[in-house]
Design an enzyme around this catalytic site. Structure first.
Site, PDB file in Angstrom:
ATOM      1  N   GLU A 180      10.552  28.636  21.056  1.00  0.00           N
ATOM      2  CA  GLU A 180      10.124  27.243  20.893  1.00  0.00           C
ATOM      3  C   GLU A 180       9.478  26.675  22.161  1.00  0.00           C
ATOM      4  O   GLU A 180       8.755  25.688  22.088  1.00  0.00           O
ATOM      5  CB  GLU A 180      11.303  26.357  20.474  1.00  0.00           C
ATOM      6  CG  GLU A 180      12.332  26.156  21.564  1.00  0.00           C
ATOM      7  CD  GLU A 180      13.402  25.130  21.201  1.00  0.00           C
ATOM      8  OE1 GLU A 180      14.543  25.324  21.644  1.00  0.00           O
ATOM      9  OE2 GLU A 180      13.109  24.158  20.497  1.00  0.00           O
ATOM     10  N   HIS A 209      19.379  16.056  36.906  1.00  0.00           N
ATOM     11  CA  HIS A 209      19.801  17.156  37.787  1.00  0.00           C
ATOM     12  C   HIS A 209      20.472  18.261  36.967  1.00  0.00           C
ATOM     13  O   HIS A 209      21.672  18.491  37.097  1.00  0.00           O
ATOM     14  CB  HIS A 209      20.797  16.636  38.846  1.00  0.00           C
ATOM     15  CG  HIS A 209      20.254  15.621  39.796  1.00  0.00           C
ATOM     16  ND1 HIS A 209      21.046  14.896  40.666  1.00  0.00           N
ATOM     17  CD2 HIS A 209      18.975  15.210  40.033  1.00  0.00           C
ATOM     18  CE1 HIS A 209      20.294  14.087  41.397  1.00  0.00           C
ATOM     19  NE2 HIS A 209      19.043  14.240  41.025  1.00  0.00           N
ATOM     20  N   GLU A 268      13.705   6.225  43.033  1.00  0.00           N
ATOM     21  CA  GLU A 268      12.531   7.037  42.691  1.00  0.00           C
ATOM     22  C   GLU A 268      11.444   6.205  42.000  1.00  0.00           C
ATOM     23  O   GLU A 268      10.586   6.743  41.297  1.00  0.00           O
ATOM     24  CB  GLU A 268      12.926   8.225  41.792  1.00  0.00           C
ATOM     25  CG  GLU A 268      13.991   9.155  42.371  1.00  0.00           C
ATOM     26  CD  GLU A 268      13.562   9.929  43.620  1.00  0.00           C
ATOM     27  OE1 GLU A 268      12.399   9.805  44.039  1.00  0.00           O
ATOM     28  OE2 GLU A 268      14.420  10.645  44.181  1.00  0.00           O
ATOM     29  N   HIS A 304      14.275  11.537  34.900  1.00  0.00           N
ATOM     30  CA  HIS A 304      14.651  12.447  35.995  1.00  0.00           C
ATOM     31  C   HIS A 304      16.131  12.784  35.861  1.00  0.00           C
ATOM     32  O   HIS A 304      16.959  11.894  35.680  1.00  0.00           O
ATOM     33  CB  HIS A 304      14.379  11.780  37.338  1.00  0.00           C
ATOM     34  CG  HIS A 304      14.939  12.506  38.516  1.00  0.00           C
ATOM     35  ND1 HIS A 304      14.643  13.830  38.794  1.00  0.00           N
ATOM     36  CD2 HIS A 304      15.792  12.118  39.496  1.00  0.00           C
ATOM     37  CE1 HIS A 304      15.279  14.202  39.893  1.00  0.00           C
ATOM     38  NE2 HIS A 304      15.998  13.187  40.339  1.00  0.00           N
ATOM     39  N   HIS A 336      16.643  20.407  43.529  1.00  0.00           N
ATOM     40  CA  HIS A 336      16.964  18.994  43.280  1.00  0.00           C
ATOM     41  C   HIS A 336      17.093  18.705  41.788  1.00  0.00           C
ATOM     42  O   HIS A 336      18.151  18.286  41.338  1.00  0.00           O
ATOM     43  CB  HIS A 336      15.892  18.102  43.937  1.00  0.00           C
ATOM     44  CG  HIS A 336      16.149  16.638  43.757  1.00  0.00           C
ATOM     45  ND1 HIS A 336      15.847  15.701  44.710  1.00  0.00           N
ATOM     46  CD2 HIS A 336      16.685  15.931  42.738  1.00  0.00           C
ATOM     47  CE1 HIS A 336      16.202  14.495  44.300  1.00  0.00           C
ATOM     48  NE2 HIS A 336      16.697  14.610  43.092  1.00  0.00           N
TER      49      HIS A 336
END
Ligand code: 2HA
Ligand code: ZN
Length: 280
Positions: free
Chosen positions: A167, A139, A114, A137, A208
């Site tokens: 919050e 999952h 990525e 990133h 994803h």
């Protein structure tokens, strides 16, 4: 290198993410734009002899900068066990189109698949605030689960997540951007994600995972954690009912702005005409 504060902070985030259950196999990746002081202090341990490689996109505003990035196919679980095998420091060339590895990935390999999305995000957030340096990133299961049942719209997704914890609007007042399902790993999804990161710190990739950014490792991890915690609450609520009896109302959100010094976009504070979760 291995005793530096930056390596320790990078490692802690990777391990913390793994123990949250966000990094099955080689899922997820992390990048960090290094400070001039860190480069100065560490660069005598680096080697500039390796060849240039194509980034696959262009990031001219990152020309000449150094980044710490996880390796492609590497497991977040293994970073605390063998940092030099799993992480690289890379340098971006003067046109912002190529990179070279200057440290790490000692047994071979490439930066994260990525990399285009990471660098394009790092470029737009630097423009927003030069001290925004981390892109992460992961999952996380609850956030991903919601992308199957909520409309893939920024306003609805943000509002439903915000309502789950007071919050939330304080931690991410700019809201959440959603990217519909796309092929990961290329320039195209990077363009869509960095479009969101021009104004927001959170981008959800449908079916994803999630991208977040921040000033440092703690803040960035904390943002992922906050969104995912609220997603977990929403999954619990939706497991009980498709409707809410009570919730935080638009005027309640507006009342947070003064005390917390935030500004919330009215886009997210629409009047609902339905009590069904995910409907406007
Ligand atoms: O590295 O998470 O999106 C594996 C991924 C790609
Ligand atoms: Zn992923």
């Amino acid at each position: 290198m291995l005793n530096s504060k930056v390596v320790k902070g990078f490692t802690k985030l990777c391990s913390d993410g793994f123990y949250q259950g966000w990094h099955e196999r080689n899922g997820g990746n992390l990048s960090y734009r290094m400070t001039a002081e860190e480069v100065e202090a560490l660069k005598d341990q680096w080697c500039e002899d390796r060849p240039w490689a194509e980034i696959g996109t262009e990031v001219p505003e990152l020309a000449g900068e150094y980044f710490m990035v996880t390796g492609s196919g590497k497991y977040m679980r293994n970073i605390e066990l063998d940092f030099a095998d799993n992480v690289a420091v890379i340098r971006v060339n003067e046109s912002g189109t190529k990179y070279k590895i200057v440290w790490g990935l000692v047994n071979g390999g490439r930066p994260t698949s990525e990399l285009p999305t990471h660098l394009m995000n790092l470029e737009v957030i630097k423009r927003r605030d030069p001290e925004l340096r981390v892109v992460y990133h992961a999952h996380p299961a609850n956030t991903i689960a919601l992308t199957f049942v909520l409309p893939l719209k920024d306003d609805v997704f943000t509002r439903e997540i915000w309502e789950m914890a007071t919050e939330c609007p304080v931690v991410f007042p700019q809201g959440i951007g959603v990217v519909e399902w796309m092929v990961p790993g290329g320039r195209e999804i990077g363009v869509k994600t960095s479009e969101i990161m021009k104004t927001k710190n959170v981008a959800v990739w449908a079916h994803h995972g999630m991208f977040v950014c921040g000033h440092d490792f703690d803040e960035t991890f904390g943002l992922m954690h906050t969104v995912e915690k609220s997603a977990e609450i929403l999954v619990k609520v939706m497991s009980m009912s498709d409707r809410k009896r009570n919730t935080i109302q638009p005027d309640d959100f507006r009342a947070l702005q003064g005390p917390f010094g935030i500004r919330l976009d009215e886009e997210f504070l629409y009047e609902k005409h339905s009590d069904r979760i995910g409907e406007k």
